[in-house]
Design a protein around this motif. Structure first.
Motif, PDB file in Angstrom:
ATOM      1  N   GLY A  82       0.813  -1.211   0.000  1.00  0.00           N
ATOM      2  CA  GLY A  82       0.000   0.000   0.000  1.00  0.00           C
ATOM      3  C   GLY A  82       0.846   1.259   0.000  1.00  0.00           C
ATOM      4  O   GLY A  82       1.831   1.391  -0.731  1.00  0.00           O
ATOM      5  N   SER A  83       0.497   2.197   0.874  1.00  0.00           N
ATOM      6  CA  SER A  83       1.119   3.519   0.846  1.00  0.00           C
ATOM      7  C   SER A  83       2.546   3.562   1.350  1.00  0.00           C
ATOM      8  O   SER A  83       3.176   4.630   1.293  1.00  0.00           O
ATOM      9  CB  SER A  83       0.260   4.512   1.633  1.00  0.00           C
ATOM     10  N   GLN A  84       3.096   2.445   1.804  1.00  0.00           N
ATOM     11  CA  GLN A  84       4.541   2.443   2.015  1.00  0.00           C
ATOM     12  C   GLN A  84       5.268   2.667   0.690  1.00  0.00           C
ATOM     13  O   GLN A  84       6.431   3.092   0.665  1.00  0.00           O
ATOM     14  CB  GLN A  84       4.997   1.135   2.666  1.00  0.00           C
ATOM     15  N   THR A  85       4.576   2.433  -0.414  1.00  0.00           N
ATOM     16  CA  THR A  85       5.098   2.752  -1.743  1.00  0.00           C
ATOM     17  C   THR A  85       5.518   4.212  -1.822  1.00  0.00           C
ATOM     18  O   THR A  85       6.488   4.555  -2.525  1.00  0.00           O
ATOM     19  CB  THR A  85       4.044   2.451  -2.813  1.00  0.00           C
ATOM     20  N   LYS A  86       4.804   5.083  -1.129  1.00  0.00           N
ATOM     21  CA  LYS A  86       5.101   6.517  -1.212  1.00  0.00           C
ATOM     22  C   LYS A  86       6.532   6.827  -0.784  1.00  0.00           C
ATOM     23  O   LYS A  86       7.156   7.749  -1.320  1.00  0.00           O
ATOM     24  CB  LYS A  86       4.098   7.302  -0.377  1.00  0.00           C
ATOM     25  N   THR A  87       7.072   6.078   0.165  1.00  0.00           N
ATOM     26  CA  THR A  87       8.445   6.322   0.581  1.00  0.00           C
ATOM     27  C   THR A  87       9.417   5.943  -0.528  1.00  0.00           C
ATOM     28  O   THR A  87      10.442   6.611  -0.724  1.00  0.00           O
ATOM     29  CB  THR A  87       8.758   5.550   1.874  1.00  0.00           C
ATOM     30  N   PHE A  88       9.140   4.883  -1.277  1.00  0.00           N
ATOM     31  CA  PHE A  88       9.966   4.515  -2.428  1.00  0.00           C
ATOM     32  C   PHE A  88       9.895   5.617  -3.489  1.00  0.00           C
ATOM     33  O   PHE A  88      10.920   5.993  -4.073  1.00  0.00           O
ATOM     34  CB  PHE A  88       9.484   3.199  -3.034  1.00  0.00           C
ATOM     35  N   THR A  89       8.688   6.106  -3.749  1.00  0.00           N
ATOM     36  CA  THR A  89       8.507   7.170  -4.741  1.00  0.00           C
ATOM     37  C   THR A  89       9.237   8.435  -4.312  1.00  0.00           C
ATOM     38  O   THR A  89       9.934   9.067  -5.114  1.00  0.00           O
ATOM     39  CB  THR A  89       7.009   7.450  -4.930  1.00  0.00           C
ATOM     40  N   ALA A  90       9.090   8.809  -3.042  1.00  0.00           N
ATOM     41  CA  ALA A  90       9.749  10.016  -2.545  1.00  0.00           C
ATOM     42  C   ALA A  90      11.264   9.893  -2.630  1.00  0.00           C
ATOM     43  O   ALA A  90      11.963  10.857  -2.986  1.00  0.00           O
ATOM     44  CB  ALA A  90       9.317  10.283  -1.105  1.00  0.00           C
ATOM     45  N   ALA A  91      11.793   8.709  -2.313  1.00  0.00           N
ATOM     46  CA  ALA A  91      13.243   8.508  -2.398  1.00  0.00           C
ATOM     47  C   ALA A  91      13.734   8.678  -3.830  1.00  0.00           C
ATOM     48  O   ALA A  91      14.823   9.232  -4.068  1.00  0.00           O
ATOM     49  CB  ALA A  91      13.602   7.124  -1.871  1.00  0.00           C
ATOM     50  N   THR A  92      12.957   8.233  -4.799  1.00  0.00           N
ATOM     51  CA  THR A  92      13.325   8.385  -6.201  1.00  0.00           C
ATOM     52  C   THR A  92      13.338   9.857  -6.588  1.00  0.00           C
ATOM     53  O   THR A  92      14.259  10.333  -7.269  1.00  0.00           O
ATOM     54  CB  THR A  92      12.358   7.596  -7.093  1.00  0.00           C
ATOM     55  N   VAL A  93      12.328  10.609  -6.156  1.00  0.00           N
ATOM     56  CA  VAL A  93      12.292  12.043  -6.439  1.00  0.00           C
ATOM     57  C   VAL A  93      13.499  12.738  -5.806  1.00  0.00           C
ATOM     58  O   VAL A  93      14.143  13.597  -6.430  1.00  0.00           O
ATOM     59  CB  VAL A  93      10.975  12.662  -5.927  1.00  0.00           C
ATOM     60  N   PHE A 131      14.954  -1.633   3.609  1.00  0.00           N
ATOM     61  CA  PHE A 131      14.788  -0.397   2.845  1.00  0.00           C
ATOM     62  C   PHE A 131      14.749   0.826   3.759  1.00  0.00           C
ATOM     63  O   PHE A 131      15.499   1.790   3.556  1.00  0.00           O
ATOM     64  CB  PHE A 131      13.508  -0.465   2.006  1.00  0.00           C
ATOM     65  N   TYR A 132      13.877   0.800   4.760  1.00  0.00           N
ATOM     66  CA  TYR A 132      13.766   1.976   5.630  1.00  0.00           C
ATOM     67  C   TYR A 132      15.044   2.190   6.432  1.00  0.00           C
ATOM     68  O   TYR A 132      15.430   3.334   6.711  1.00  0.00           O
ATOM     69  CB  TYR A 132      12.553   1.846   6.550  1.00  0.00           C
ATOM     70  N   GLY A 133      15.711   1.113   6.803  1.00  0.00           N
ATOM     71  CA  GLY A 133      16.974   1.242   7.506  1.00  0.00           C
ATOM     72  C   GLY A 133      18.025   1.909   6.638  1.00  0.00           C
ATOM     73  O   GLY A 133      18.752   2.806   7.085  1.00  0.00           O
ATOM     74  N   ALA A 134      18.125   1.487   5.367  1.00  0.00           N
ATOM     75  CA  ALA A 134      19.095   2.066   4.448  1.00  0.00           C
ATOM     76  C   ALA A 134      18.784   3.530   4.175  1.00  0.00           C
ATOM     77  O   ALA A 134      19.689   4.381   4.126  1.00  0.00           O
ATOM     78  CB  ALA A 134      19.109   1.279   3.139  1.00  0.00           C
ATOM     79  N   LEU A 135      17.515   3.851   4.002  1.00  0.00           N
ATOM     80  CA  LEU A 135      17.111   5.229   3.729  1.00  0.00           C
ATOM     81  C   LEU A 135      17.456   6.134   4.906  1.00  0.00           C
ATOM     82  O   LEU A 135      18.051   7.206   4.738  1.00  0.00           O
ATOM     83  CB  LEU A 135      15.611   5.275   3.436  1.00  0.00           C
ATOM     84  N   THR A 136      17.118   5.686   6.111  1.00  0.00           N
ATOM     85  CA  THR A 136      17.369   6.493   7.302  1.00  0.00           C
ATOM     86  C   THR A 136      18.847   6.623   7.600  1.00  0.00           C
ATOM     87  O   THR A 136      19.302   7.640   8.146  1.00  0.00           O
ATOM     88  CB  THR A 136      16.617   5.882   8.504  1.00  0.00           C
ATOM     89  N   ALA A 137      19.631   5.625   7.226  1.00  0.00           N
ATOM     90  CA  ALA A 137      21.074   5.653   7.455  1.00  0.00           C
ATOM     91  C   ALA A 137      21.828   6.473   6.409  1.00  0.00           C
ATOM     92  O   ALA A 137      23.049   6.619   6.504  1.00  0.00           O
ATOM     93  CB  ALA A 137      21.625   4.230   7.482  1.00  0.00           C
ATOM     94  N   GLY A 138      21.117   7.015   5.421  1.00  0.00           N
ATOM     95  CA  GLY A 138      21.764   7.853   4.421  1.00  0.00           C
ATOM     96  C   GLY A 138      22.397   7.107   3.274  1.00  0.00           C
ATOM     97  O   GLY A 138      23.268   7.643   2.592  1.00  0.00           O
ATOM     98  N   PRO A 164      23.127  13.400   2.205  1.00  0.00           N
ATOM     99  CA  PRO A 164      22.804  14.002   3.502  1.00  0.00           C
ATOM    100  C   PRO A 164      21.908  15.234   3.373  1.00  0.00           C
ATOM    101  O   PRO A 164      21.027  15.457   4.212  1.00  0.00           O
ATOM    102  CB  PRO A 164      24.180  14.353   4.072  1.00  0.00           C
ATOM    103  N   ALA A 165      22.132  16.032   2.331  1.00  0.00           N
ATOM    104  CA  ALA A 165      21.301  17.222   2.144  1.00  0.00           C
ATOM    105  C   ALA A 165      19.850  16.839   1.853  1.00  0.00           C
ATOM    106  O   ALA A 165      18.916  17.435   2.401  1.00  0.00           O
ATOM    107  CB  ALA A 165      21.865  18.069   1.004  1.00  0.00           C
ATOM    108  N   ALA A 166      19.657  15.844   0.994  1.00  0.00           N
ATOM    109  CA  ALA A 166      18.299  15.395   0.683  1.00  0.00           C
ATOM    110  C   ALA A 166      17.650  14.751   1.901  1.00  0.00           C
ATOM    111  O   ALA A 166      16.449  14.910   2.138  1.00  0.00           O
ATOM    112  CB  ALA A 166      18.325  14.415  -0.486  1.00  0.00           C
ATOM    113  N   LEU A 167      18.450  14.018   2.681  1.00  0.00           N
ATOM    114  CA  LEU A 167      17.932  13.390   3.885  1.00  0.00           C
ATOM    115  C   LEU A 167      17.457  14.459   4.877  1.00  0.00           C
ATOM    116  O   LEU A 167      16.415  14.308   5.516  1.00  0.00           O
ATOM    117  CB  LEU A 167      19.014  12.526   4.525  1.00  0.00           C
ATOM    118  N   ALA A 168      18.207  15.539   4.983  1.00  0.00           N
ATOM    119  CA  ALA A 168      17.803  16.627   5.873  1.00  0.00           C
ATOM    120  C   ALA A 168      16.491  17.256   5.414  1.00  0.00           C
ATOM    121  O   ALA A 168      15.623  17.596   6.241  1.00  0.00           O
ATOM    122  CB  ALA A 168      18.907  17.683   5.933  1.00  0.00           C
ATOM    123  N   GLU A 169      16.320  17.409   4.117  1.00  0.00           N
ATOM    124  CA  GLU A 169      15.056  17.944   3.599  1.00  0.00           C
ATOM    125  C   GLU A 169      13.913  16.975   3.880  1.00  0.00           C
ATOM    126  O   GLU A 169      12.809  17.380   4.248  1.00  0.00           O
ATOM    127  CB  GLU A 169      15.164  18.198   2.094  1.00  0.00           C
TER     128      GLU A 169
END
Length: 376
Positions: free
Chosen positions: A88-99, A279-286, A291-296
């Motif tokens: 479901g909407s956990q897809t949105k985090t994949f989409t946001a990471a791509t953007v 996935f969420y672990g890798a995203l949160t770990a940068g 780092p700039a995108a992660l801060a945003e």
């Protein structure tokens, strides 16, 4: 945290309901049944959720899985951490990471209007795409009204798939709920538009872009962003159900097949509990964006103590600190994954989405228990 946009109030089609006596189930732990607080929270969640439920959690030292109920009705088949389901909407985090990767590459700017990239798409009925930015879409602050793609089942193409532009046009028939930037309204339309943005900038379909940029580099072998027309769940899979609970009885019937392009960049991905934690672990770990995108990403809009960033939610934990993640609901499944910056992770799923009284409070309690158990 559950938003109105996730609360899919209907399931596709109609089917005869099966009536089964509710029986007591026992949580199964791997490798050892030594997580009592999480086990009790899982039992409570599953008793108000679908036929089965499972949590896969751990930290940098290792992971473990607890399961309650069954993945297949009329059997005793605990849900496993490597079985596939629709997130479901956990897809949105994949989409946001791509953007955000496109932002890192200088191909997209967060504070540039969506009309710059997709001229004429967000317009009419009070909408002005020259005032709604990419950041607004990622954070659900553009004033675009809440929209449920299930309301547009009839917009199917002759080949059985759905066009994002058609779904967006339908979604924008709902009048704006606020001026851009003035309020928060969770809306699937935002992420359908972002999917169109990804396609325009990359020159590939959104499922291909997310696969090549996120899924494959992270080695998420249990994760699939299905192409339009691909309705299959990879094996092994957990079947999804719809129905209701009434006292000691429950009523379940399998969810009928639907095309994932109905949800596209807002909710089409298939994954496993194990992959979601990764996935969420890798995203949160940068390890996915700069780092700039992660801060945003972590600049959240306050929502009564919680917060929503760019495709990610932030919640406070009972043991102190905070966790980051997202939830999701599509016909047949209710899911959520949360991780902390010190390496803890917890992914939860149940194989039904109850339109009436979904067990959101119990889900939050379960995730908190899994992330906090054993900590001072």
């Amino acid at each position: 945290m559950k938003h109105n946009g996730n609360r899919l109030s209907a399931v596709i089609g109609a089917a005869a309901a099966a009536v089964v006596m509710l029986t007591t189930t026992t949580a199964h732990a791997t490798p050892a049944d030594d997580h009592p607080a999480t086990r009790e929270a899982l039992k409570t969640f599953q008793a108000a959720a679908g036929p089965g439920a499972a949590v896969h959690a751990g930290d940098s030292a290792g992971s473990w899985t607890l399961s309650a109920g069954t993945g297949t009705i009329n059997t005793t088949k605990p849900i496993q951490s490597d079985e596939h389901f629709r997130i479901g909407s956990q897809t949105k985090t994949f989409t946001a990471a791509t953007v955000l990767q496109l932002v890192d590459e200088g191909k997209v700017s967060l504070d540039t209007s969506i009309d710059t990239y997709l001229p004429g798409i967000v317009t009419g009925n009070g909408y002005d795409g020259t005032r709604i930015t990419v950041r607004h879409l990622l954070q659900h602050t553009g004033g675009i009204a809440a929209y449920d793609p299930l309301a547009s089942i009839a917009l199917v193409e002759p080949d059985g798939t759905y066009k994002p532009a058609t779904l967006v046009k339908e979604g924008l028939k709902r009048a704006p709920v606020s001026a851009p930037g003035a309020g928060f309204t969770y809306s699937n339309t935002n992420y359908l538009i972002l999917g169109m943005l990804i396609e325009k900038v990359t020159g590939t379909q959104v499922h291909e872009a997310v696969t090549r940029r996120i899924i494959e580099p992270l080695g998420l072998t249990g994760t699939v962003f299905p192409a339009p027309g691909d309705r299959t769940l990879p094996a092994p899979a957990v079947g999804g159900y719809h129905g209701a609970r009434i006292g000691p009885f429950y009523f379940w019937s399998p969810v009928l097949s639907y095309d994932p392009s109905l949800f596209s960049a807002a909710g089409a991905v298939v994954s496993t509990l194990e992959d979601l934690g990764t996935f969420y672990g890798a995203l949160t770990a940068g390890r996915v964006v700069s780092p700039a995108a992660l801060a945003e990403r972590e600049k959240v809009r306050d929502l009564n103590g919680a917060g929503y960033g760019l495709g990610i939610t932030k919640v406070a934990l009972s043991c102190g600190g905070e966790a980051w993640g997202h939830n999701g609901a599509v016909p047949g499944y209710l899911t959520e994954t949360m991780v902390t910056k010190d390496g803890r992770h917890a992914a939860v799923m149940t194989n039904a989405y109850l339109a009436t009284n979904p067990p959101l409070r119990q889900l939050t309690t379960l995730l908190d228990a899994a992330l906090c158990e054993g900590r001072p």
